[in-house]
Design an enzyme around this catalytic site. Sequence first.
Site, PDB file in Angstrom:
ATOM      1  N   HIS A  86       1.896  25.810   9.056  1.00 17.01           N
ATOM      2  CA  HIS A  86       3.281  25.898   9.537  1.00 17.01           C
ATOM      3  C   HIS A  86       4.262  25.257   8.563  1.00 17.01           C
ATOM      4  O   HIS A  86       5.358  24.877   8.949  1.00 17.01           O
ATOM      5  CB  HIS A  86       3.396  25.263  10.926  1.00 17.01           C
ATOM      6  CG  HIS A  86       2.585  25.996  11.956  1.00 17.01           C
ATOM      7  ND1 HIS A  86       2.965  27.219  12.477  1.00 17.01           N
ATOM      8  CD2 HIS A  86       1.382  25.717  12.508  1.00 17.01           C
ATOM      9  CE1 HIS A  86       2.053  27.645  13.336  1.00 17.01           C
ATOM     10  NE2 HIS A  86       1.063  26.750  13.368  1.00 17.01           N
ATOM     11  N   LYS A 111      -4.706   4.815   4.475  1.00 21.47           N
ATOM     12  CA  LYS A 111      -5.528   3.951   3.601  1.00 21.47           C
ATOM     13  C   LYS A 111      -5.290   4.319   2.147  1.00 21.47           C
ATOM     14  O   LYS A 111      -5.090   3.457   1.308  1.00 21.47           O
ATOM     15  CB  LYS A 111      -7.027   4.116   3.896  1.00 21.47           C
ATOM     16  CG  LYS A 111      -7.662   3.389   5.036  1.00 21.47           C
ATOM     17  CD  LYS A 111      -7.588   1.913   5.069  1.00 21.47           C
ATOM     18  CE  LYS A 111      -6.288   1.385   5.558  1.00 21.47           C
ATOM     19  NZ  LYS A 111      -6.069   1.190   6.950  1.00 21.47           N
ATOM     20  N   TRP A 129       6.927 -13.355   1.357  1.00 27.66           N
ATOM     21  CA  TRP A 129       7.158 -11.910   1.422  1.00 27.66           C
ATOM     22  C   TRP A 129       8.643 -11.772   1.711  1.00 27.66           C
ATOM     23  O   TRP A 129       9.111 -12.092   2.792  1.00 27.66           O
ATOM     24  CB  TRP A 129       6.332 -11.288   2.547  1.00 27.66           C
ATOM     25  CG  TRP A 129       6.397  -9.789   2.604  1.00 27.66           C
ATOM     26  CD1 TRP A 129       5.619  -8.905   1.912  1.00 27.66           C
ATOM     27  CD2 TRP A 129       7.277  -8.993   3.410  1.00 27.66           C
ATOM     28  NE1 TRP A 129       5.974  -7.619   2.231  1.00 27.66           N
ATOM     29  CE2 TRP A 129       6.982  -7.643   3.142  1.00 27.66           C
ATOM     30  CE3 TRP A 129       8.290  -9.288   4.316  1.00 27.66           C
ATOM     31  CZ2 TRP A 129       7.651  -6.592   3.758  1.00 27.66           C
ATOM     32  CZ3 TRP A 129       8.966  -8.246   4.928  1.00 27.66           C
ATOM     33  CH2 TRP A 129       8.637  -6.905   4.653  1.00 27.66           C
ATOM     34  N   LYS A 187       0.053  -8.589   5.217  1.00 30.25           N
ATOM     35  CA  LYS A 187      -0.950  -8.336   6.251  1.00 30.25           C
ATOM     36  C   LYS A 187      -0.350  -8.323   7.654  1.00 30.25           C
ATOM     37  O   LYS A 187      -0.698  -7.479   8.464  1.00 30.25           O
ATOM     38  CB  LYS A 187      -2.032  -9.418   6.145  1.00 30.25           C
ATOM     39  CG  LYS A 187      -3.161  -9.280   7.142  1.00 30.25           C
ATOM     40  CD  LYS A 187      -4.055  -8.129   6.780  1.00 30.25           C
ATOM     41  CE  LYS A 187      -5.180  -7.929   7.766  1.00 30.25           C
ATOM     42  NZ  LYS A 187      -5.726  -6.565   7.624  1.00 30.25           N
ATOM     43  N   ARG A 192      -0.698 -12.779   3.145  1.00 30.64           N
ATOM     44  CA  ARG A 192       0.455 -12.668   4.042  1.00 30.64           C
ATOM     45  C   ARG A 192       1.754 -12.373   3.290  1.00 30.64           C
ATOM     46  O   ARG A 192       2.791 -12.097   3.887  1.00 30.64           O
ATOM     47  CB  ARG A 192       0.632 -13.967   4.830  1.00 30.64           C
ATOM     48  CG  ARG A 192      -0.546 -14.307   5.716  1.00 30.64           C
ATOM     49  CD  ARG A 192      -0.295 -15.609   6.421  1.00 30.64           C
ATOM     50  NE  ARG A 192       0.750 -15.488   7.408  1.00 30.64           N
ATOM     51  CZ  ARG A 192       0.569 -15.261   8.698  1.00 30.64           C
ATOM     52  NH1 ARG A 192      -0.654 -15.142   9.161  1.00 30.64           N
ATOM     53  NH2 ARG A 192       1.568 -15.158   9.519  1.00 30.64           N
TER      54      ARG A 192
HETATM   55  O1  M6R Z   1      -1.942  -6.749  13.008  1.00 31.70           O
HETATM   56  P1  M6R Z   1      -1.623  -5.368  13.484  1.00 31.70           P
HETATM   57  O2  M6R Z   1      -2.806  -4.580  13.826  1.00 31.70           O
HETATM   58  O3  M6R Z   1      -0.611  -5.376  14.609  1.00 31.70           O
HETATM   59  O4  M6R Z   1      -0.900  -4.668  12.255  1.00 31.70           O
HETATM   60  C1  M6R Z   1      -0.348  -3.387  12.369  1.00 31.70           C
HETATM   61  C2  M6R Z   1      -0.067  -2.776  11.021  1.00 31.70           C
HETATM   62  O5  M6R Z   1       0.891  -3.527  10.328  1.00 31.70           O
HETATM   63  C3  M6R Z   1      -1.322  -2.660  10.158  1.00 31.70           C
HETATM   64  O6  M6R Z   1      -2.328  -1.946  10.817  1.00 31.70           O
HETATM   65  C4  M6R Z   1      -0.999  -1.963   8.817  1.00 31.70           C
HETATM   66  O7  M6R Z   1      -0.642  -0.635   9.045  1.00 31.70           O
HETATM   67  C5  M6R Z   1      -2.180  -2.060   7.854  1.00 31.70           C
HETATM   68  N1  M6R Z   1      -1.727  -2.478   6.559  1.00 31.70           N
HETATM   69  C6  M6R Z   1      -2.885  -0.788   7.625  1.00 31.70           C
HETATM   70  O8  M6R Z   1      -3.945  -0.909   6.745  1.00 31.70           O
END
Ligand code: M6R
Length: 613
Positions: free
Chosen positions: A509, A490, A79, A608, A27
């Site tokens: 383009h 990713k 964080w 996360k 986190r």
């Molecule tokens: O928990 P969530 O699905 O709402 O999170 C959304 C994004 O923060 C999350 O998908 C982020 O883009 C990931 N790190 C991608 O791998």
Amino acid sequence: MCGIVGYIGKRNATDILISGLRRLEYRGYDSAGLALLSDDKITLVKQTGKVAALEQRLKESVASDVREHSCIGIAHTRWATHGLPTEANAHPHTADNGDLALVHNGIIENFADLRRQLESHGCIFTSQTDTEALAHLISTFDEGDLLAAVSLALKRVQGTYGIAVISARHPGQIVVARRGSPLVVGIGESETIIASDVSAIVAHTRQVVYLQDGDVALITENGPQVYTLENAAVDRAVSKVEWEVDAAEKGGFAHFMLKEIFEQPAALQNTIRGRLDMALGTAILSGLNLTARELAAIRRLVIVACGTSLHAGMVGKYLFEGLADLPTDPEQAAEFRYCNPILGADDLVVAISQSGETADTLAAVREGMQKGALVAGLCNVVGSTIARETGRGVYLHAGPEIGVASTKAFTAQVTVLLMMALKLGRSRRLSREAGLSLCEEINRIPEMIGRVLEENERIASIAEKYAGCNNAFFIGRGILYPTALEGALKLKEISYIHAEGYQAAELKHGPIALLDKKLPVIALLNDIPGKEKTLGNAQECIARSAPVIGILTEGDHEAEQVSTDVIRLPRTSAYTAPVITAAALQLFAYHVARLRGCEIDQPRNLAKSVTVE
Ligand code: M6R
């Protein structure tokens, strides 16, 4: 975003706090700290860097009797929002000459005003954080009742918080509260553990209480007593966590990300289980809680989400429009609120969020509800804020996702969207036969992903060839375009290679100007409608000396001919192609990042769950 853990009971708090922090490290991981309460005294330790560094510092700087015999404590992994990731800015923050310690997730928006007022009354600040103002504020309100002091202080606070507070004046208590930042209370045998998510709790107990926004709770070793900020007692049900502790462990894999990629066949079995009606050729999604009449009345879908979840939502557009003739608008959740979205009772807003806590997506949910639309949540984390506030939706049931890079959540989200599209399609134009054939294909997804995972070694050797590049393009057409975006996300988030996803036709383009032999193009050439045109776009790349990594259907020699390197996938229809293709792209990104020596589960600057707007 930021992890909180707290313990009160009869065991050694230090070990429980440190192991809890390790589980929450995904986190946030720029600094960490903990406060132990023993013999009416608080001992504070903070350290920049990861939890391992904090553990070392603890051993070096805290006497063993305090370290080994304190039975109350709170801890935090950060964080950074306000202030650099320094030791001074790490949590816990203290007040009352070190007799009160506080950990906080969220943002205190009026902290500058509070700080000015507190400083004018003689409070000395030692950090740049918003949190420290709250610690001093609580301390100034403490007239012998910690719970009351916390409640009074929080009434003065604008912003979001999940907090835990201990005080040397109030041994035997932790006070916690939440607004906009999750907090869970685990109830054990003569011990209570609080944490910002259940993964720090399940090793000790599976009986938990999810606090709700506006709750403040007095925690003792006998569990929580929950109140509103106005001191009215509230009842919060005890729930049972349905997954086992090893679901949140690496299980022999080098990284959580790799484990979660390989878990997909089993995770998606869980996502699908019991949700397909093989007699009527439709999906059973009772959590949506929509009557046949309500389903038939839906005129438009609006999907709100961020990051990977947004990419899943973009796939959803092709599914709902292709299978159910329903106009569908995927929207980046943070932007949604600021464009005056026109919504009504016949619009279904679908909020997609793995964590169920993403602040931008939650704000979009509230906007949708306020404007009178039906709002459903597609979440993975059971009991999360979005799941609770929407009150209707579909859980992914993919199991805990710990790696910061989302993998199994994406494939589960697309699978759930496909089942929703099937259900809506059957209530509109899809025949029973068409529904049955789609059900069969959905049932085959876990096995098809398993076949992609068998390509792991081959994908690793292709990754070796490209791990040194600085840029990469991903191209896809139609339903595969969002998968190209996801492949690029990713790669960039875990390997730090600059990667972009484009609609295959868009390349010429402008972006084509960048192509040369050092810029690989990952082309999604699956044998589904539109492939011929994407093949043409891949040819254009080859003609500019760019190497093309063709992600293609096994046995497709035509696609192999335009590819410098080849990753073969099982044959699927267009509707399941994004799920299968994503698994290959996840493995590619993973191996590139591994070969570059990157911190795969904890990429720099990321966290996360993004609980700030
Ligand atoms: O928990 P969530 O699905 O709402 O999170 C959304 C994004 O923060 C999350 O998908 C982020 O883009 C990931 N790190 C991608 O791998």
